[in-house]
Enzyme design. Structure first.
Site, short mmCIF file in Angstrom:
data_model
loop_
_atom_site.label_atom_id
_atom_site.label_comp_id
_atom_site.label_asym_id
_atom_site.label_seq_id
_atom_site.Cartn_x
_atom_site.Cartn_y
_atom_site.Cartn_z
CD GLU A 129 -17.08 9.75 -41.03
OE1 GLU A 129 -17.20 9.45 -42.57
OE2 GLU A 129 -16.36 10.12 -40.45
CB CYS A 157 -15.74 14.13 -32.14
SG CYS A 157 -15.83 15.07 -33.74
CB CYS A 200 -20.37 20.38 -44.60
SG CYS A 200 -20.14 22.25 -43.89
CB CYS A 243 -13.10 23.56 -45.88
SG CYS A 243 -14.22 24.81 -44.92
CB CYS A 251 -13.11 19.56 -45.00
SG CYS A 251 -14.48 18.72 -43.99
CB CYS A 271 -15.65 13.99 -39.26
SG CYS A 271 -16.23 12.75 -37.74
N1 SAH Z 1 -17.83 22.66 -39.42
C1 SAH Z 1 -17.11 22.84 -38.23
C2 SAH Z 1 -16.88 21.62 -37.60
C3 SAH Z 1 -16.69 20.45 -38.26
S1 SAH Z 1 -15.01 20.31 -38.96
C4 SAH Z 1 -15.85 23.63 -38.55
O1 SAH Z 1 -15.42 23.53 -39.60
O2 SAH Z 1 -15.21 24.11 -37.57
C5 SAH Z 1 -14.04 19.96 -37.41
C6 SAH Z 1 -12.57 20.38 -37.69
O3 SAH Z 1 -11.76 19.63 -38.68
C7 SAH Z 1 -12.40 21.89 -38.15
O4 SAH Z 1 -11.50 22.72 -37.58
C8 SAH Z 1 -11.85 21.56 -39.59
O5 SAH Z 1 -11.31 22.57 -40.25
C9 SAH Z 1 -10.91 20.17 -39.38
N2 SAH Z 1 -10.65 19.64 -40.59
C10 SAH Z 1 -11.40 19.39 -41.71
N3 SAH Z 1 -10.77 18.47 -42.36
C11 SAH Z 1 -9.51 18.43 -41.87
C12 SAH Z 1 -8.22 17.71 -42.47
N4 SAH Z 1 -8.39 17.16 -43.53
N5 SAH Z 1 -7.24 17.65 -41.59
C13 SAH Z 1 -7.16 18.47 -40.46
N6 SAH Z 1 -8.39 19.00 -39.90
C14 SAH Z 1 -9.49 18.99 -40.60
FE1 SF4 Z 2 -17.91 21.90 -43.42
FE2 SF4 Z 2 -15.67 20.58 -43.20
FE3 SF4 Z 2 -15.56 23.29 -43.85
FE4 SF4 Z 2 -16.26 22.19 -41.37
S1 SF4 Z 2 -14.25 21.96 -42.37
S2 SF4 Z 2 -17.19 23.74 -42.37
S3 SF4 Z 2 -17.33 20.52 -41.96
S4 SF4 Z 2 -16.45 21.82 -45.06
#
Ligand code: SAH
Ligand code: SF4
Length: 348
Positions: free
Chosen positions: A93, A106, A113, A117, A120, A334
């Site tokens: 995406e 973006c 990944c 987390c 996410c 994303c």
């Molecule tokens: N892996 C990297 C970059 C991709 S995620 C990282 O974790 O930084 C991009 C951003 O979106 C990160 O700050 C992540 O913590 C945030 N993110 C992921 N899921 C989210 C959600 N459901 N609501 C708000 N931010 C989110």
């Molecule tokens: Fe991976 Fe999502 Fe965590 Fe970023 S926020 S490191 S994309 S699992």
């Protein structure tokens, strides 16, 4: 024989390669310009190359693609979300946002990944594979030609952890900043990471001064480890030390991303602890009401809570802004769209 990924090559590697095939060096300049400035998707579009060269290159190389599988335009703002299919049928995406100073995109760096987390959508789906530098570039080229615009800002904040795909991401940064290519200044590129400490040091030492965003999301190890497994390996103090090194080495201010989750990490006490952690550092805190992802049970903090949290931070001179999620009607966070597409097709 596997085909050569010609679009991931640096200008000098391409020159060497073209010469090794017995063609003159100036042909490499032409090809590089077709690939990186015009973003063509086939050798037959390189109209100033001789036919024998087009045939030769077509038989031993490939030009990576990011084809538009789905395109959603937000009715709230001008955010556009793409679901791209790659040459092997995987999906990633990307999001294009219009700002007063131009267009920002973006992009994704991995399919899925590994970091897991809990809030996410990408993390929930697991890891499939790394993207090549060319596949990161192709997302930008496809959007540019689809919309007839030039992308002036890039954020590596789509699917995937960029520092877990270090070599390809660094190749991408070198290609994207090259004046003979997309020519986007390093200062107009932001890399977001969950905090892979050794790679933050490595990136700093490469002196490609991109902006660094750290996904912090909590003021203590206890709270952070509950949503971000990576914190068990690289706890907050170590990550902050790496960020300080990055800021000192590159002269760039660090952005800390903080997803505000209702009743979990959004109390005034959390704000106070966060202020204490960040005291004395050149930074900016981005507060993002968490985007609810199906099955996570997390809800965004209320407006009053956000305001109070910002208030505490500013009392301790920590710069903070609330970033509204753009394009919330089109699953702009994303990982959500890919997940939905796979589900519709009978996948996850
Ligand atoms: N892996 C990297 C970059 C991709 S995620 C990282 O974790 O930084 C991009 C951003 O979106 C990160 O700050 C992540 O913590 C945030 N993110 C992921 N899921 C989210 C959600 N459901 N609501 C708000 N931010 C989110
Ligand atoms: Fe991976 Fe999502 Fe965590 Fe970023 S926020 S490191 S994309 S699992």
């Amino acid at each position: 024989m596997s085909l050569v990924d010609i679009k991931s090559m640096s200008h000098s590697a391409l020159s060497e390669y073209i010469c090794s095939l017995g063609f003159p060096k100036f042909r490499a300049d032409q090809i590089y310009s077709w690939l990186h400035q015009k973003g063509v998707t086939s050798f037959s579009q390189m109209t100033n190359l001789p036919k024998n060269m087009i045939d030769k290159l077509s038989s031993i190389c490939y030009i990576s693609v990011a084809n538009i599988e789905k395109k959603l335009v937000s009715s709230y703002d001008n955010t556009i979300k793409y679901l791209f299919s790659l040459s092997d049928g995987e999906y990633v995406e990307a999001v294009v946002m219009e700002y007063h100073h131009g267009y920002s995109m973006c992009i994704s760096t991995q399919v899925g990944c590994k970091m897991g987390c809990t809030f996410c959508a990408t993390g929930k789906g697991g890891f499939i594979r790394n993207l090549n530098a060319s596949e990161m570039l192709s997302q930008i080229h496809t959007a540019q030609s689809d919309l007839g615009i030039r992308i002036s800002n890039i954020v590596l904040m789509g699917m995937g952890e960029p520092l877990d795909n270090f070599t390809n991401v660094v190749d991408f940064l070198r290609l994207a900043t090259d004046e003979k290519g997309l020519s986007v200044g390093a200062r107009h590129i932001t890399l977001s990471t969950c905090g892979l400490v050794p790679r933050i040091f490595d990136l700093a030492d490469l002196h490609i001064p991109v902006n660094l965003a750290l996904s912090l999301h909590a003021p203590t190890d206890d709270i952070r480890s509950k949503t971000m497994p990576v914190n068990k390996k690289y706890p907050i103090d170590e990550v902050l030390k790496a960020c300080k090194y990055y800021a000192d080495t590159t002269g760039r201010r660090i952005t800390y991303e903080y997803a505000m989750i209702h009743g979990f990490n959004d109390s005034d006490e959390c704000a106070f602890l966060l202020a204490k952690k960040l005291k004395g550092t050149l930074c900016h805190v981005n507060l993002i009401p968490v985007n609810p992802v199906e099955g996570t049970g997390y809800n965004p903090s209320k407006d009053k809570r956000l305001a109070s949290f910002v208030g505490v931070l500013s009392k301790y001179n920590i710069n903070a802004t609330v970033r509204r999620t753009l394009g919330s009607d089109i699953n702009a966070s994303c990982g959500q769209l890919r997940g939905k597409n796979l589900k519709d097709k009978g996948g996850v």
